[in-house]
Design an enzyme around this catalytic site. Structure first.
Site, PDB file in Angstrom:
ATOM      1  N   LYS A  71       0.779  -1.210  -0.094  1.00  0.00           N
ATOM      2  CA  LYS A  71       0.090  -0.067  -0.035  1.00  0.00           C
ATOM      3  C   LYS A  71       0.901   1.282  -0.029  1.00  0.00           C
ATOM      4  O   LYS A  71       1.577   1.751   1.027  1.00  0.00           O
ATOM      5  CB  LYS A  71      -0.976   0.063   1.231  1.00  0.00           C
ATOM      6  CG  LYS A  71      -2.083   1.109   1.066  1.00  0.00           C
ATOM      7  CD  LYS A  71      -2.330   1.827   2.409  1.00  0.00           C
ATOM      8  CE  LYS A  71      -1.233   2.656   2.874  1.00  0.00           C
ATOM      9  NZ  LYS A  71      -1.101   3.809   1.927  1.00  0.00           N
ATOM     10  N   GLU A  75       9.960   1.191  10.618  1.00  0.00           N
ATOM     11  CA  GLU A  75      11.137   2.425  10.275  1.00  0.00           C
ATOM     12  C   GLU A  75      10.259   3.679  10.389  1.00  0.00           C
ATOM     13  O   GLU A  75       9.771   4.057   9.528  1.00  0.00           O
ATOM     14  CB  GLU A  75      11.600   2.123   8.893  1.00  0.00           C
ATOM     15  CG  GLU A  75      13.080   2.909   8.720  1.00  0.00           C
ATOM     16  CD  GLU A  75      12.940   4.142   8.090  1.00  0.00           C
ATOM     17  OE1 GLU A  75      12.962   4.947   9.067  1.00  0.00           O
ATOM     18  OE2 GLU A  75      12.511   4.266   7.184  1.00  0.00           O
ATOM     19  N   CYS A  84      13.853  10.562   6.581  1.00  0.00           N
ATOM     20  CA  CYS A  84      14.074  10.269   7.794  1.00  0.00           C
ATOM     21  C   CYS A  84      15.612  10.428   8.375  1.00  0.00           C
ATOM     22  O   CYS A  84      15.867  10.498   9.346  1.00  0.00           O
ATOM     23  CB  CYS A  84      13.514   8.872   8.111  1.00  0.00           C
ATOM     24  SG  CYS A  84      14.159   7.545   6.951  1.00  0.00           S
ATOM     25  N   GLU A  88      10.838  16.371  13.668  1.00  0.00           N
ATOM     26  CA  GLU A  88      11.424  16.157  12.407  1.00  0.00           C
ATOM     27  C   GLU A  88      11.086  17.052  11.495  1.00  0.00           C
ATOM     28  O   GLU A  88      10.028  17.483  11.084  1.00  0.00           O
ATOM     29  CB  GLU A  88      10.988  14.673  11.869  1.00  0.00           C
ATOM     30  CG  GLU A  88      11.555  14.175  10.963  1.00  0.00           C
ATOM     31  CD  GLU A  88      11.366  12.541  10.548  1.00  0.00           C
ATOM     32  OE1 GLU A  88      12.326  11.854  10.062  1.00  0.00           O
ATOM     33  OE2 GLU A  88      10.262  12.068  10.790  1.00  0.00           O
TER      34      GLU A  88
END
Length: 492
Positions: free
Chosen positions: A189, A265, A299, A396
């Site tokens: 997906k 992750e 990331c 982040e």
């Protein structure tokens, strides 16, 4: 749907030729989820295509197709699986330019970054084609001498793979390649922001010889309901997710209901530490790679810069000069070095964080502008004297912004680096090898780039500590994530 001539002029293919339907059981089909999903070009804000919107029933059909194909694929000889994976690698390399242009078109990243992503993504197929024939077990004598201990690694079963928009090729192949190498089947997906790449790759898998049902691809605007339904289906035994820590927490709670094996992750908040004795040029080179790969939408991107006081002024000035020199523009323009962000929400969020940091005493050395072109653009930005409490240092960023703070001692740098719930990757620059290794061991992260701004490699274990994830992708570890370890007690 006709393509904007200004966009088409940069492309070697017609994006409307990419199948926009669900790929289930080796067949292309319309979704039952209602209207199609628009795919937006972040460089212009215009619609460049549409893909099918899967319903929960479509997701269940994909699980059924993967389950039906499982026994045959698991029984396929490792060498045969290896050759199919190798062919996937070869076809991706043959079509590197087309895939890179497609990634730049729907993601916005600079074409050079997209070309690098395709090469990286393809390498997972080559690496795991080699791992497929090296999934060795163990045989030993029990300490008591009563029996032998035989250990095998068997495919875990049907895997649900959920991937983000920032690396639409690499995040898919980093999961699909080890799953197939282990003998698993899967349902992918991808993110609805960048679905065309996933469907283009599905055609490659079929051409390479991947049997029907082994890889299924669905896009849906109802991701929560569809993924939840799949995770509660007893035929599904694995979840591999790349995305935010917030969503990862929710998926872990869902997966707990059926005790599904999870690889996660998740988010990062990477510190980039520069000591006084670092090679300034090397540190700046590393900073540009660690910060600006994929325009900062990674990331692994350097998120917080901690620079020792003796080199801080020179490093800050040098980084600002380099960031100012980057050419901002549409990702698919070959001259572009920094493309747009993925959407307007990302621009607004980061712009707010910059304003908050400035109000708290930070100083802008470069960038900070959002009106640099049509589309979702934010100019490459450098700030100094950023307070520790600023969201630019705590959250982040996922964009082309480098906040810098100064430190005095090694212990202070380590404490600052570890002052976060995340622990994906850290970067350390020093010419003192002992110090570099000492700091690398003390920093709480799953990966460290020591005098390097790039650490990702299909042959290396990728993953984080703390709330940055569970498990590892790549290396031999990656294939083991899709295996069950079976122990057989044998007497002869």
């Amino acid at each position: 749907m006709s393509m904007d001539p200004q966009i088409s002029a940069h492309l070697s293919f017609d994006p409307t030729d990419i199948p926009g339907r669900l790929f289930i059981g080796g067949q292309w089909r319309q979704g039952r989820g209602g209207s199609d999903i628009d795919v937006i070009d972040p460089s212009s804000g215009s619609i460049i295509g549409q893909v099918a919107d899967a319903s929960v029933d479509d997701a269940m059909d994909a699980v059924a197709a993967a389950h039906d194909a499982l026994s045959g694929w698991a029984a396929t000889a490792p060498r045969k699986r290896s050759e199919i994976l190798r062919r996937c690698f070869e076809l991706m390399i043959e079509r590197k330019q087309m895939l890179a242009e497609l990634i730049s078109l729907e993601n916005g990243k600079a074409l050079g970054d997209a070309q690098g992503e395709v090469a990286y993504a393809a390498e997972f197929f080559r690496w795991f084609s080699e791992e497929a024939v090296r999934l060795n077990g163990d045989l030993s004598v029990a300490p008591s001498g009563a029996n032998r201990i035989l250990v095998q690694h068997q495919p875990i079963g049907v895997a649900v793979l959920v991937t983000p928009w920032n690396f639409p090729a690499a995040m898919a192949t980093r999961k699909i390649a080890p799953a197939l190498a282990a003998g698993c089947t899967c349902v992918l997906k991808p993110a609805t922001e960048t679905p065309l790449t996933a469907y283009a790759l599905a055609e490659i898998y079929r051409e390479a010889g991947v049997p029907d049902g082994v890889v299924n691809v669905i896009t849906t605007s109802k991701a929560g309901a569809a993924v939840s339904a799949m995770l509660h289906d007893p035929r599904v035994r694995k979840l591999s997710f790349t995305g935010s820590t917030e969503v990862g927490r929710r998926l872990l709670r869902e997966a707990a209901d059926t005790v599904i094996s999870c690889s996660m992750e998740l988010g990062g908040n990477a510190p980039f530490i520069v000591f006084d004795d670092a090679d300034l040029g090397a540190a700046l080179d590393g900073a540009m790679v660690a910060k600006m790969r994929n325009g900062g939408e990674a990331c692994t991107a350097a998120n917080r810069f901690y620079v020792q006081e003796g080199i801080a002024e020179a490093f800050s000035a040098g980084l600002a000069e380099r960031m100012k020199a980057l050419k901002v523009g549409p990702g698919y323009d070959a001259a572009t070095q920094c493309g747009p962000l993925i959407n307007q929400d990302a621009v607004s969020r980061i712009d707010t964080w910059i304003d908050e940091a400035v109000e708290g005493g930070a100083r802008v050395l470069a960038g900070g502008e959002t009106d640099v072109g049509k589309g979702y653009f934010l100019s490459p930005t450098v700030l100094t004297s950023v307070p520790a409490g600023a969201r630019l240092m705590r959250e982040e960023i996922f964009g082309p912004v480098a906040p810098i703070a100064v430190f005095k001692t090694e212990d202070e740098a380590i404490a600052l680096a570890n002052n976060t719930e995340y622990g994906l990757i850290a970067y350390v620059f020093t010419q003192d090898l002992a110090r570099g290794l000492r700091v690398s061991e003390k920093v709480e992260s799953g990966m460290v780039g020591l005098n390097r701004g790039l650490a990702s490699d299909p042959a290396a274990p990728f993953g984080g500590t703390k709330q940055s994830g569970l498990g590892r992708e790549g290396a031999h570890h990656g294939i083991l994530e899709f295996c069950e370890t079976k122990y057989i007690a044998v007497s002869w």
